[in-house]
Enzyme design. Structure first.
Site, mmCIF file in Angstrom:
data_model
loop_
_atom_site.group_PDB
_atom_site.id
_atom_site.type_symbol
_atom_site.label_atom_id
_atom_site.label_comp_id
_atom_site.label_asym_id
_atom_site.label_seq_id
_atom_site.Cartn_x
_atom_site.Cartn_y
_atom_site.Cartn_z
ATOM 1 N N ALA A 10 0.824 -1.210 0.000
ATOM 2 C CA ALA A 10 0.000 0.000 0.000
ATOM 3 C C ALA A 10 0.857 1.259 0.000
ATOM 4 O O ALA A 10 0.447 2.300 0.487
ATOM 5 C CB ALA A 10 -0.913 -0.013 1.219
ATOM 6 N N GLY A 11 2.083 1.149 -0.541
ATOM 7 C CA GLY A 11 2.905 2.354 -0.711
ATOM 8 C C GLY A 11 2.415 3.127 -1.922
ATOM 9 O O GLY A 11 1.305 2.877 -2.430
ATOM 10 N N ALA A 13 3.296 3.044 -5.052
ATOM 11 C CA ALA A 13 3.071 2.252 -6.266
ATOM 12 C C ALA A 13 1.734 1.514 -6.160
ATOM 13 O O ALA A 13 0.914 1.554 -7.095
ATOM 14 C CB ALA A 13 4.213 1.267 -6.477
ATOM 15 N N ARG A 271 25.270 9.342 -5.572
ATOM 16 C CA ARG A 271 25.349 8.712 -4.255
ATOM 17 C C ARG A 271 26.444 7.665 -4.135
ATOM 18 O O ARG A 271 27.084 7.538 -3.099
ATOM 19 C CB ARG A 271 24.026 8.020 -3.951
ATOM 20 C CG ARG A 271 22.985 9.006 -3.672
ATOM 21 C CD ARG A 271 21.668 8.356 -3.413
ATOM 22 N NE ARG A 271 20.745 9.442 -3.169
ATOM 23 C CZ ARG A 271 19.466 9.274 -2.948
ATOM 24 N NH1 ARG A 271 18.947 8.078 -2.917
ATOM 25 N NH2 ARG A 271 18.704 10.311 -2.737
HETATM 26 C C1 LIG Z 1 14.260 7.005 4.345
HETATM 27 C C2 LIG Z 1 13.993 7.029 2.874
HETATM 28 C C3 LIG Z 1 13.950 8.226 2.191
HETATM 29 C C4 LIG Z 1 13.703 8.245 0.830
HETATM 30 N N1 LIG Z 1 13.653 9.440 0.191
HETATM 31 C C5 LIG Z 1 13.373 9.466 -1.141
HETATM 32 C C6 LIG Z 1 13.247 10.708 -1.825
HETATM 33 O O1 LIG Z 1 13.379 11.778 -1.244
HETATM 34 N N2 LIG Z 1 12.973 10.682 -3.152
HETATM 35 C C7 LIG Z 1 12.808 9.508 -3.852
HETATM 36 O O2 LIG Z 1 12.550 9.546 -5.043
HETATM 37 N N3 LIG Z 1 12.889 8.315 -3.218
HETATM 38 C C8 LIG Z 1 13.166 8.272 -1.880
HETATM 39 N N4 LIG Z 1 13.257 7.058 -1.247
HETATM 40 C C9 LIG Z 1 12.889 5.833 -1.972
HETATM 41 C C10 LIG Z 1 11.374 5.713 -2.078
HETATM 42 O O3 LIG Z 1 10.763 6.276 -0.959
HETATM 43 C C11 LIG Z 1 10.917 4.266 -2.193
HETATM 44 O O4 LIG Z 1 11.640 3.611 -3.194
HETATM 45 C C12 LIG Z 1 9.434 4.186 -2.558
HETATM 46 O O5 LIG Z 1 8.667 4.983 -1.705
HETATM 47 C C13 LIG Z 1 8.936 2.758 -2.549
HETATM 48 O O6 LIG Z 1 7.547 2.770 -2.719
HETATM 49 P P1 LIG Z 1 6.721 1.452 -3.024
HETATM 50 O O7 LIG Z 1 5.331 1.860 -3.252
HETATM 51 O O8 LIG Z 1 7.417 0.671 -4.068
HETATM 52 O O9 LIG Z 1 6.850 0.581 -1.673
HETATM 53 P P2 LIG Z 1 6.750 0.987 -0.126
HETATM 54 O O10 LIG Z 1 6.333 2.370 0.100
HETATM 55 O O11 LIG Z 1 8.025 0.514 0.488
HETATM 56 O O12 LIG Z 1 5.565 0.088 0.380
HETATM 57 C C14 LIG Z 1 5.653 -1.321 0.469
HETATM 58 C C15 LIG Z 1 4.302 -1.864 0.885
HETATM 59 O O13 LIG Z 1 4.347 -3.279 0.816
HETATM 60 C C16 LIG Z 1 3.737 -3.827 1.960
HETATM 61 N N5 LIG Z 1 4.294 -5.171 2.151
HETATM 62 C C17 LIG Z 1 5.592 -5.559 2.151
HETATM 63 N N6 LIG Z 1 5.680 -6.884 2.325
HETATM 64 C C18 LIG Z 1 4.421 -7.340 2.447
HETATM 65 C C19 LIG Z 1 3.844 -8.615 2.655
HETATM 66 N N7 LIG Z 1 4.580 -9.704 2.766
HETATM 67 N N8 LIG Z 1 2.503 -8.711 2.762
HETATM 68 C C20 LIG Z 1 1.727 -7.612 2.660
HETATM 69 N N9 LIG Z 1 2.214 -6.385 2.451
HETATM 70 C C21 LIG Z 1 3.540 -6.259 2.336
HETATM 71 C C22 LIG Z 1 4.038 -2.841 3.051
HETATM 72 O O14 LIG Z 1 3.114 -2.961 4.105
HETATM 73 C C23 LIG Z 1 3.878 -1.517 2.300
HETATM 74 O O15 LIG Z 1 2.521 -1.132 2.281
HETATM 75 C C24 LIG Z 1 13.516 7.032 0.118
HETATM 76 C C25 LIG Z 1 13.577 5.826 0.804
HETATM 77 C C26 LIG Z 1 13.839 5.818 2.157
HETATM 78 C C27 LIG Z 1 13.946 4.476 2.845
#
Ligand SMILES: Cc1cc2nc3c(=O)[nH]c(=O)nc-3n(C[C@H](O)[C@H](O)[C@H](O)COP(=O)(O)OP(=O)(O)OC[C@H]3O[C@@H](n4cnc5c(N)ncnc54)[C@H](O)[C@@H]3O)c2cc1C
Length: 613
Positions: A10-11, A13, A271
């Site tokens: 639920a991030g 994406a 980086r």
């Molecule tokens: C501290 C930090 C700062 C950052 N700052 C930046 C920035 O300034 N600019 C930038 O471009 N990027 C930044 N990034 C990178 C970026 O934030 C991430 O790559 C991005 O937000 C990932 O989003 P996502 O939707 O792919 O997954 P996430 O937001 O990581 O969400 C993952 C989801 O999967 C769920 N999940 C995981 N495993 C399971 C499972 N087994 N069962 C059910 N649910 C599960 C979790 O509950 C969560 O809801 C940063 C990263 C970090 C760690």
């Protein structure tokens, strides 16, 4: 429960894909192991890259490709960059705050590896602002959310079964819940959390990647893990690149700005360069005390920036430093060191976000987006600010592709970003370029661990402590082995050491898991009720043990795969630096694909799409 589309994660994406799917009337569910607003996206601080104007689109593409060091795919880069503006604008129009200049233009800050300031932001809480809106809009569109629900097993569609089956552990109820769906989108984020010092939330450990790997799905470019230069030394918590973007310096023990010795862009070099420079300063004895008597850090200096500006532009960093070190960064130097931060590799997807199998053909009904996927925008090193962008554009893209697959153009709401059916069909026909034939394989790899359902539900929990060792210590050992072998610098002997240590751990874990499974199966056969045992690991007092079992499995599998992928790539390229192969080798200008074929672990290399037809 049955849905048209299940999204794991639920991030940003997952939520963006959910908006598109639900708006187009797909029955959509998002499963997340934490509340959506605790997904790691919310922690993104520094900002999101949006090209300034038409002219800047070309530069943004060039800089992203340059940072990817020859293995970012040109088609993915071009698609994401060209769709940046309208995708982010959608969230802005729905309420996401991004800072605006007095002129009415979006405010932008400098980020590493980019000649112009194009990183848009909301203070240093950009992810928070974007995810709140994406979540609200997904709810509004009718997405059903299942929080506190951890996926621990997946059966993909097959000839016998035309639906995916997803098994989850509903943590707040201590129950197993099963879902089925025609389409499955993986958006569970990255796996940098398996390193001992990392900037990620606890959940980012790649559990879905490891489950799918065990089902024969390949993983791509695992050797490329990004180390962010500035983590707090003890916790690994990130101090965003925004700190350097707003003018922060890095100082060694002599109080000197050492970055100018390494790169003309100084603190704003990409980086990987900054992280390696810090590592080198420490190795060569110019590190500062990291608070435990060891000289394993350098200083981040923001003292020359006014306190007002810090509080206005970097309030999150200010608070983090104060809360976790007790220091006021407008007055004091802060000890920082590189922290594992981002996974460039992941599930291989084509230009529509559909996951590819070992022969590079799309897997039926399986998609991935965000950090979990590798489409490959970042290649061997990600530019700061490009990842939030990828989650949003990639999320909308995957959602749109699924709608198009489901309905074949019979759509009620426009897709986001505005994909055309022509593009979708054209891309679906394309295959990835062939590789260069470099290939390796390892016999008898014991990388399939039990699915754990029987153990979770039937094992007599009170006996758990007698038979199972303390898994958290083993997880710590795995993390250390991974960092020793596949840290900022790698070489043959360290990789081999880690590989054999992990193999030993694997053998003993397999033995323990088999014993647990045997005992659980015996118990299940004497239990005539269909209900789960009240003395199971899913009962209240044993929940931490259940969590450790699940976490252990993915730590072990992914660590072994990262080590194997890093061992196979005998060259240095951006985030992958081998001290024994210090130069870049054009033979390795390719993506690595690691997968299981029976009990054999296969690594092969596939070509990079360089934009030429
Ligand atoms: C501290 C930090 C700062 C950052 N700052 C930046 C920035 O300034 N600019 C930038 O471009 N990027 C930044 N990034 C990178 C970026 O934030 C991430 O790559 C991005 O937000 C990932 O989003 P996502 O939707 O792919 O997954 P996430 O937001 O990581 O969400 C993952 C989801 O999967 C769920 N999940 C995981 N495993 C399971 C499972 N087994 N069962 C059910 N649910 C599960 C979790 O509950 C969560 O809801 C940063 C990263 C970090 C760690």
């Amino acid at each position: 429960m049955d849905f048209d589309l299940i999204i794991i994660g639920a991030g940003l994406a997952g939520c963006c894909a959910g908006i598109t799917a639900a708006q187009n009337n797909l029955r959509t569910a998002v499963i997340s192991k934490v509340h959506p607003l605790r997904s790691h996206s919310v922690a993104a601080q520094g900002g999101i890259n949006i090209p300034i104007d038409e002219q800047d689109i070309e530069l943004h593409i060039r800089e992203t490709l340059a940072s990817g060091s020859g293995i970012a795919d040109a088609d993915a880069v071009s698609f994401i960059v060209k769709n940046a503006q309208q995708s982010v604008e959608f969230l802005q129009k729905c309420g996401s705050l991004l800072q605006i200049e007095q002129s009415g233009e979006l405010a932008r800050r400098n980020f590493g590896g980019q000649k112009v300031a194009r990183t848009c932001y909301y203070k240093d809480r950009t992810g928070l602002s974007l995810l709140n809106t994406a979540y609200e809009q997904a709810l509004r569109a009718g997405v059903q959310f299942f929080d506190e629900c951890e996926v621990f097993d997946i059966q993909l569609k097959s000839a016998e079964n035309n639906l995916h089956t997803i098994k989850t552990w509903k943590k707040d109820k201590g129950k197993i819940l099963n879902f089925t769906s025609e389409f499955l989108l993986i958006a569970n984020g990255g796996y940098a959390g398996i390193y001992p010092r990392n900037s990620n939330c606890l959940g980012n450990i790649g559990n879905i990647q490891s489950i799918l790997f065990q089902k024969g799905i390949p993983l791509i470019d695992l050797e490329f893990v990004q180390f962010h230069p500035t983590g707090l030394t003890r916790s690994g918590i990130l101090l965003s690149e925004a700190a350097r973007g707003e003018g922060g310096y890095l100082l060694n023990s002599q109080g000197r700005r050492f970055m100018t010795d390494y790169d003309e862009r100084a603190e704003l070099a990409p980086r990987d360069i900054v992280a390696r420079a810090i590592f080198t300063e420490i190795e060569q004895g110019r590190g500062v005390d990291s608070g435990d008597g060891r000289k394993t850090a350098v200083h981040l200096d923001l003292r020359h920036i006014s306190r007002d500006k810090i509080l206005e532009k970097l309030p999150e960093i200010y608070d983090l430093v104060l809360n976790f070190t007790g220091k006021d960064l407008s007055q004091e130097l802060i000890e920082v060191a590189p922290t594992a931060h981002y996974s460039m590799g992941g599930l291989p997807v084509n230009a529509n976000g559909q996951v590819l199998g070992p022969s590079l053909t799309p897997v039926d009904g399986l998609f991935a987006a965000g950090e979990a996927a590798c489409m490959s925008l970042h290649g061997a090193n990600r530019l700061g600010g490009n990842s939030l962008l990828e989650t949003i554009v990639g999320g909308f893209l995957a959602g749109s592709s699924i709608c198009l697959s489901k309905k074949k153009a019979d759509l009620t709401t426009p897709l986001l970003p505005s994909l055309t059916l022509d593009r979708f069909l054209a891309e679906a026909e394309k295959t990835r370029p062939e590789g260069n034939g470099i290939f390796s394989q390892k016999e008898n790899c014991n990388l399939t661990l039990p699915q754990l359902t029987t153990i979770l539900t039937q094992f007599p929990a009170q006996e758990f402590a007698q038979i199972a060792p303390n898994f958290s210590f083993i997880i710590e050992e795995i993390k250390q082995s991974l960092a020793n072998g596949a840290g900022i610098f790698r070489d043959q002997s360290r990789l081999a050491d880690s590989a054999s240590k992990l193999e030993r751990i694997n053998a003993s874990i397999n033995q323990i898991f088999s014993q647990l499974e045997e005992r659980a199966t015996a118990k299940a056969s004497t239990d005539t009720t269909s209900r789960q045992s009240t003395d199971s690991l899913l009962a209240q007092p044993y929940l931490p043990a259940a969590q450790e079992l699940l976490d252990l499995r993915c730590h072990l599998i992914l660590s072994q795969l990262i080590i194997e992928s890093a061992d196979a790539r005998k060259e240095s390229r951006a985030a992958h630096q081998r001290s024994d192969f210090p130069t870049t080798d054009t033979n390795f200008q390719a993506h690595s694909l690691i997968y299981l074929e029976g009990s054999k672990l296969m690594i092969k290399y596939t070509g990079v799409n360089n934009g030429q037809e």
